[in-house]
Scaffold this motif. Structure first.
Motif, mmCIF file in Angstrom:
data_model
loop_
_atom_site.group_PDB
_atom_site.id
_atom_site.type_symbol
_atom_site.label_atom_id
_atom_site.label_comp_id
_atom_site.label_asym_id
_atom_site.label_seq_id
_atom_site.Cartn_x
_atom_site.Cartn_y
_atom_site.Cartn_z
ATOM 1 N N HIS A 264 0.841 -1.187 0.000
ATOM 2 C CA HIS A 264 0.000 0.000 0.000
ATOM 3 C C HIS A 264 0.883 1.246 0.000
ATOM 4 O O HIS A 264 2.106 1.162 0.126
ATOM 5 C CB HIS A 264 -0.904 -0.028 1.243
ATOM 6 C CG HIS A 264 -1.963 1.008 1.246
ATOM 7 N ND1 HIS A 264 -2.105 1.925 2.269
ATOM 8 C CD2 HIS A 264 -2.930 1.305 0.348
ATOM 9 C CE1 HIS A 264 -3.116 2.717 2.005
ATOM 10 N NE2 HIS A 264 -3.638 2.368 0.854
ATOM 11 N N GLY A 303 -0.216 2.094 -5.057
ATOM 12 C CA GLY A 303 -1.575 1.680 -4.762
ATOM 13 C C GLY A 303 -2.546 1.931 -5.892
ATOM 14 O O GLY A 303 -3.743 1.777 -5.730
ATOM 15 N N HIS A 363 -1.102 -6.344 -1.074
ATOM 16 C CA HIS A 363 -1.559 -4.962 -0.941
ATOM 17 C C HIS A 363 -2.273 -4.749 0.396
ATOM 18 O O HIS A 363 -3.420 -4.277 0.463
ATOM 19 C CB HIS A 363 -2.479 -4.589 -2.100
ATOM 20 C CG HIS A 363 -2.651 -3.097 -2.270
ATOM 21 N ND1 HIS A 363 -1.675 -2.306 -2.812
ATOM 22 C CD2 HIS A 363 -3.676 -2.264 -1.943
ATOM 23 C CE1 HIS A 363 -2.097 -1.041 -2.832
ATOM 24 N NE2 HIS A 363 -3.303 -0.991 -2.308
ATOM 25 N N HIS A 365 -3.293 -3.142 3.838
ATOM 26 C CA HIS A 365 -3.389 -1.829 4.462
ATOM 27 C C HIS A 365 -2.910 -1.925 5.907
ATOM 28 O O HIS A 365 -3.142 -2.934 6.576
ATOM 29 C CB HIS A 365 -4.829 -1.312 4.440
ATOM 30 C CG HIS A 365 -5.293 -0.938 3.065
ATOM 31 N ND1 HIS A 365 -5.895 0.280 2.803
ATOM 32 C CD2 HIS A 365 -5.252 -1.603 1.896
ATOM 33 C CE1 HIS A 365 -6.201 0.343 1.508
ATOM 34 N NE2 HIS A 365 -5.833 -0.788 0.940
#
Length: 520
Positions: A264, A303, A363, A365
């Motif tokens: 991210h 991102g 990815h 967060h």
């Protein structure tokens, strides 16, 4: 130890005190910082209010397109009925872009606060049938409801994690009570609100198959059909209308944008931080040694769709590789759940699964650390070792969220929230695990009874060293970096937070794995 209260009414009354304190804090935070997620959810209000269901997942009026599962879209639709009466412009798809009137801010902030009632109830339900004293029950409620991570992410940054985590805890509470069908139902509902919770789905599947679908071939198969039917009904209610309108491809394309980069925009403190740093280190030295190494131009952290940069030296990581890695990491937990499906272990197994997803997922967060920190709060009083682990992990996790609030006026808020949480844990755990002395029967040394002492709660030299390390990282980033380096290496403070917190997350993963393997 104090006995649990006999009156259910007394327990019901106690839960509202921490809830009331939390609500007051949330109301005070209404004027504070808001991230782009505020506009994301405002746009979803407008989108679901203004467009027919068949266009929800294909609309591109705003860059903040709908990418949560259908139940969350229905939730936004429900909120939009009230939002349109509070401020009609808020739900106007075209005229309301980047709209943030005082009424809009108040409505959206209050919608998060009110939805947190699910978290409050789930915290109460998770503890009501456990053999806890009033103090222990209150401490767990405080760890969950007063979580600084939830204050930072939901009531400053702006999201609805408390509402979603409440459903997760609600599901776990039913499983711990042996009500597997209801627990499975709530987990299926949760997946239709936010699909990222699916990381724990293998744990649920194995546990429910072994614990609920037992009792002989006929009975077991009947229960398997029953719980399968419940899950299918939930998913049919969520996705059925979109299947009817032929929108399933658009729904899944939005929910799974695998074209995004491995990391991210702010590197979540997980395993891939070290993989990327190793690749950059190797590329740097191979260039120095004369090798023709072409470093990737794009960032690993943008991102954006299409931002999946190759590595310079190490093999490129794909979504499939991360999926297999997460599944392999979870496998010891699945073996335990298969061999001995114990209801009391569900919280730890689910938390471990989310830890694996955080460390090795695609990815990820930084906010996903809440998925395992919040459930682990309910097990923090199991033993002093569990308390020490939670004390360390929660501080590292919540500190890793600091970069989300980068404006100066919010700095005192996040620091005070973390300090208060640390003080609460230290005194709470110290009271729960005080020093005790016990006389060894029949043992006399120089005319005195030989005694053994159980130490009070303490974090030890390792924990102290790690926490002092966090203090050093924060002081460097806030005060020293600019004095020493000026405008050079502007990424360094953020990278230091990510790398240092990643070490703490990996330590927590190893600790959880070790305890899951050792517990029979």
């Amino acid at each position: 130890m104090e006995k649990p209260p006999n009156s259910r009414h007394q327990i019901d009354g106690e839960i509202w005190w921490p809830a009331l304190v939390a609500t007051v804090v949330k109301l005070l935070l209404i004027p504070a910082y808001r991230s782009t997620d505020f506009e994301v959810h405002r746009n979803w209000l407008a989108l679901t209010h203004s467009l027919p269901l068949s266009q929800w997942y294909s609309d591109t009026t705003s860059q903040w397109t709908l990418d949560y599962p259908p139940f969350f879209a229905y939730f936004e639709k429900f909120l939009s009925f009230f939002a349109s009466r509070v401020d009609p412009t808020m739900t106007h798809l075209h005229h309301g872009l980047n709209y943030a009137s005082e009424r809009t801010i108040l409505f959206q902030r209050l919608s998060v606060t009110l939805s947190d009632s699910v978290l409050v109830y789930s915290a109460y339900r998770l503890t009501r049938n456990r053999n806890f004293s009033s103090f222990e029950r209150f401490l767990i409620w405080a760890l969950v409801i007063w979580s600084p991570g939830l204050f930072i992410v939901d009531h400053l940054h702006f999201q609805y994690n408390g509402f979603l985590l409440g459903m997760l805890l609600l599901s776990i509470s039913f499983l711990e009570e042996g009500k597997d069908l209801v627990g499975g139902f709530f987990f299926a509902v949760l997946l239709c609100f936010k699909h990222l919770f699916a990381v724990a789905a293998p744990v649920y599947f194995v546990y429910l198959f072994r614990h609920y679908c037992r009792g002989g071939l006929v009975k077991g198969f009947g229960r398997l059909v029953l719980i399968g039917s419940v899950v299918l009904v939930v998913f049919a209610a969520a996705y059925g209308p979109f299947l009817y309108y032929g929108q399933m491809q658009e729904v899944f394309r939005r929910m799974f944008p695998f074209g995004r980069g491995l990391c991210h925009a702010y590197w979540a403190p997980n395993f891939w931080v070290f993989y990327i740093m190793l690749d950059k280190f190797l590329a740097f030295w191979l260039v120095k040694l004369g090798f023709n190494i072409q470093a990737p131009k794009a960032s690993f952290t943008g991102g954006l769709v299409g931002d999946s940069s190759p590595f310079a030296v190490l093999p490129t990581i794909t979504p499939l590789i991360t999926f297999i890695t997460v599944l392999l990491a979870i496998s010891p937990c699945l073996v335990k759940a298969w061999r001995n499906p114990q209801p009391r272990m569900v919280s730890k197994w689910v938390s471990y699964a989310y830890t694996c997803g955080f460390l090795f997922g695609w990815h990820v967060h930084e906010k996903a650390s809440l998925h395992f920190v919040i459930p682990l709060a309910s097990t923090a009083l199991t033993s002093m070792e569990d308390a020490k682990h939670y004390f360390f992990l929660s501080i590292v996790s919540f500190y890793s969220l600091f970069p989300l609030l980068f404006e100066a006026q919010e700095y005192p808020i996040k620091v005070v929230l973390l300090l208060l949480h640390t003080i609460l844990m230290f005194f709470g755990f110290s009271s729960r695990f005080p020093a005790r002395s016990a006389t060894t029967a029949g043992a006399v040394v120089k005319g005195r009874d030989k005694t053994s002492e159980t130490p009070a709660f303490h974090i030890g030299w390792f924990g102290k060293s790690c926490l002092f390390g966090l203090l050093f990282v924060e002081i460097w980033g806030q005060f020293v970096h600019r004095m020493v380096l000026g405008d050079r290496l502007p990424f360094l403070p953020l990278m230091m937070i990510s790398i240092y917190c990643a070490l703490g997350m990996i330590y927590s993963w190893i600790w959880q794995l070790r305890h899951i393997i050792l517990i029979h």
